[in-house]
Each structure stands twice: as structure tokens, then as C-alpha cells.
Design an enzyme around this catalytic site. Sequence first.
Site, short mmCIF file in Angstrom:
data_model
loop_
_atom_site.label_atom_id
_atom_site.label_comp_id
_atom_site.label_asym_id
_atom_site.label_seq_id
_atom_site.Cartn_x
_atom_site.Cartn_y
_atom_site.Cartn_z
N GLU A 287 0.83 -1.21 0.00
CA GLU A 287 0.00 0.00 0.00
C GLU A 287 0.87 1.26 0.00
O GLU A 287 1.08 1.89 1.05
CB GLU A 287 -0.95 0.02 1.21
CG GLU A 287 -2.08 -0.99 1.10
CD GLU A 287 -3.11 -0.83 2.21
OE1 GLU A 287 -2.83 -0.09 3.18
OE2 GLU A 287 -4.19 -1.45 2.10
N GLU A 379 -6.23 -7.15 -1.41
CA GLU A 379 -6.66 -7.02 -0.01
C GLU A 379 -7.97 -6.24 0.05
O GLU A 379 -8.12 -5.20 -0.58
CB GLU A 379 -5.60 -6.30 0.82
CG GLU A 379 -5.97 -6.08 2.29
CD GLU A 379 -4.87 -5.35 3.05
OE1 GLU A 379 -3.70 -5.66 2.84
OE2 GLU A 379 -5.20 -4.43 3.84
#
Length: 461
Positions: A287, A379
Site C-alpha cells: 500500500e 486485499e
Amino acid sequence: MKRIVALLATCATAVGLTALLGPQPAAAATGCKVDYTVTSQWQGGFQAGVKVTNLGEPVTGWTLKFSLPDSGQKLVQGWNATWSQSGSTVSAAGTDWNRTLATGASTDLGFVGSFTGSNPKPSAFTLNGVACTGSVEEPPPGPDPNPGTGTPVDVNGQLHVCGVNLCNQYNRPIQLRGMSTHGIQWFGKCYNNAALDALAKDWKADLLRIAMYVQEDGYETDPAGFTSRVNSLVDMAEARGMYALIDFHTLTPGDPNYNLDRAKTFFASVAARNAAKKNVIYEIANEPNGVSWTAIKNYAEQVIPVIRAADPDAVVIVGTRGWSSLGVSDGSNETEVVNNPVNATNIMYTFHFYAASHKDTYRATVSRAASKLPLFVTEFGTVSATGGGAMDRSSTTAWLDLLDQLKISYANWTYSDADESSAALKPGTCDGTDYSSSGVLTESGALVKSRISTADSFPTS
């Protein structure tokens, strides 16, 4: 069972398919045949004939539907039916003069379409909502391409990117559905033989995402130890026929270039060690946050060649700006990636969402981006972006329905017994051997298990 029926013939070849037609008496054997023929083709356009034959009981009022392939095909105009298109789905409803089809009766339809790139055949013909098969009885399942376990890896083999899709060894788009570990430095006891047996056999998961944090007491503290642990989990997933998504879980700091040297070292090692395996996918930055797309792209274009030097065939997934939101969480959108893509092949782009926090704006972005970029939701959570709070069932369902429709693969956060509502397992579950029954599942775990344990629809031809 979910099925995908594909047309296999060349342009001049008619292909027969069959469908059960609407509500009928239980004893009635009904079906239909569809002959699809491309009658002419030119630069950017084509004309096709569609002959529908009713093989079963008479039917009054019918709608034929089929899916155009993901190659820029669009319906321009049609005749002998009322035609419409929504997304990739084309519908043709009978008109007044052909809305009734007696047993054995046929009607000829046709349409003009446009396309960009290649012009493959449509698929998934249905009549009144039921898939066509070619006779009045549903045919027996075809032979297992690998008569052994029939696991996701057995069926699909080495994956690759084709167009905007993740595709299998038959060059057909597929969707993988599975679970992500939590940080393996904290929840290592959750990833034992019993847990992975349950994930593969009871949950019927297609993949295991292995979240190897780089900071937060992770890889940087013991590179050799964490590399070994990742390789062990890859082997455990392989033994159960699941794909292994190796996640270089960068989070803080958010600029992946901070870990560039570590990434090169790690991926050189795991790619060399796992190059011969068919079940490995590489996720090179979890991320990215607080950093520009240009910086992320620069990182990717240095790490991907390291992987390719050892493993030239595996799919590589690149994180995106704003915590892998395609930039939406930073006030941007997918256009920065579309206009400035990573200079590499066989890659996909990451999108993450947490259903209680990320709703319509994020879903609209994915809907747009999916026609231009290969996306993989490595995710997602059913709760808020903090990993806590109440599960948002309606938003989660809307998200999963969208991902199913677009054939976007996903992994849920998390297959762990963390004391947070995003976890699939109740606290203390990993001290035992039960990872599947209703007694050990959280509300989130029960919902996600019910979604991913439904039958896969992996096309093999």
C-alpha cells in the site's frame, strides 16, 4: 454449479448451445440451440447471425442474452428482436411476430457490432436466464484436464495477463478468490497444516496471500528467516493446489523506494527459488501512501526486472497510489496509471478497499478502470479502513458482486484470529484445529467463507 460456456468455432463455423427455458413443469425436458455465425467483418466492425431453435416445450416470451468478450466489442444495431447492451451483456427480446417458439421452431436474428483489437466469439448464451448446452438434457461434466485433485492450480496452470484479465493456461479469463494472512511475524501459529487444509478443502479458496511485512518487526529484522517462512508457505499452498501471492507488505514508510534494495534482494531470492512453480504471483508493494504515482512506477520498473531475470513467466502485481486505491484516497483516479503505465508486461495493478469506508466513488472507479487496466484486489475488508468497527454487509456484498461481474480476483483481510472485526476467525481459534465451523468464524468470516466456497467457474476450453 456455475458454468461458463464458450464458443470455440472460427468465424464461419456455427456453434450449437442449449438452454432450459423459463419455468416449466418438473417433468418437462426443455432446451434450445443457438447457431452463431460471423457473416462478414471489416476494419473495426462485423455482422453476425444468431439462429435460435427451441428444442423443448413451446415457449411464449423469450430473451436471449450473451456476453461480448473483453476486446472493446459493442452492439451497434440489430434486427428481428429488441436489442440492448449493458456492460458486456447483450440482450435480444422476441418481437410480436416471433415471441412464441413452438417445439422445433427457429427464429433468425442478427446484429452489427464494432470492436477494437481482436474479434473473438461471444460466450455464455442464455435463454430466459438459463445457460445453453446444446441438447434437451444438461450434458455430463467434461473430463478433468488433470484427473488428479482438480485443484485451482491443476485446472488453471501457469497464469498470465491477457488484455485486462488474469488468464489461465487455456488463455481464458478467470477469477481467483481467497484469503490473506495477517502479518506472519505476529500470527504465524495460524498458518499450520490444519489451517491450510481447512482453507483449501472447506473454504475452497483458490489462493493464499502471504503478507510479509517489511517493517513492523518483519523482514528487515531477519531477512533470511522471513524469506524461508514465505517459501515454506508457498510450498504449503502448492501442496494443496492453491496459488500463493507473495506480498512484500510495505506500509510505513509509504514510499516503496525506501525498501528498494530490500525488495531487490528479497525478490531475487524468492523468484529464483520458486521459478519452476506454477502457483506463485508476486505483489511488489502492498500500500504505497504519501508518494506520487511517478515514484511508485519508478520503483516497479526497477524491481520487476529482478523478478523477470529469474522467473520470466509469473504475474507481477504493482501497488497504486493512496494505499492502493488507484489514487482515489489521494483525490486522484485511475487516469494517472492509464496515461502513464508501468513499462513491463504480464503485470496487474492493485486495488484495496474496506467496505464500510470505501463505497460508491471507489466502486465507480473500479468499474471504469477495469476496462482499461488489469486489476487484482489483493486485499479487502468487510469493515472500516481501520480494520475495526461493524461489518458493512450491504457494501461488502455490492463489492463482491461487482468483482464477480468483472472477473477481478480478490483476497480478504484476514485469515487470522486477530482481535479485530476484520479477522475471519474468533480470538483463540489458532490455538486449536478447527478453522471452518460456524463456532469459530466471526461475522466477517462467515460471510466471506460463504462467498469464496461456492463453486469456481474456471473455463478449460
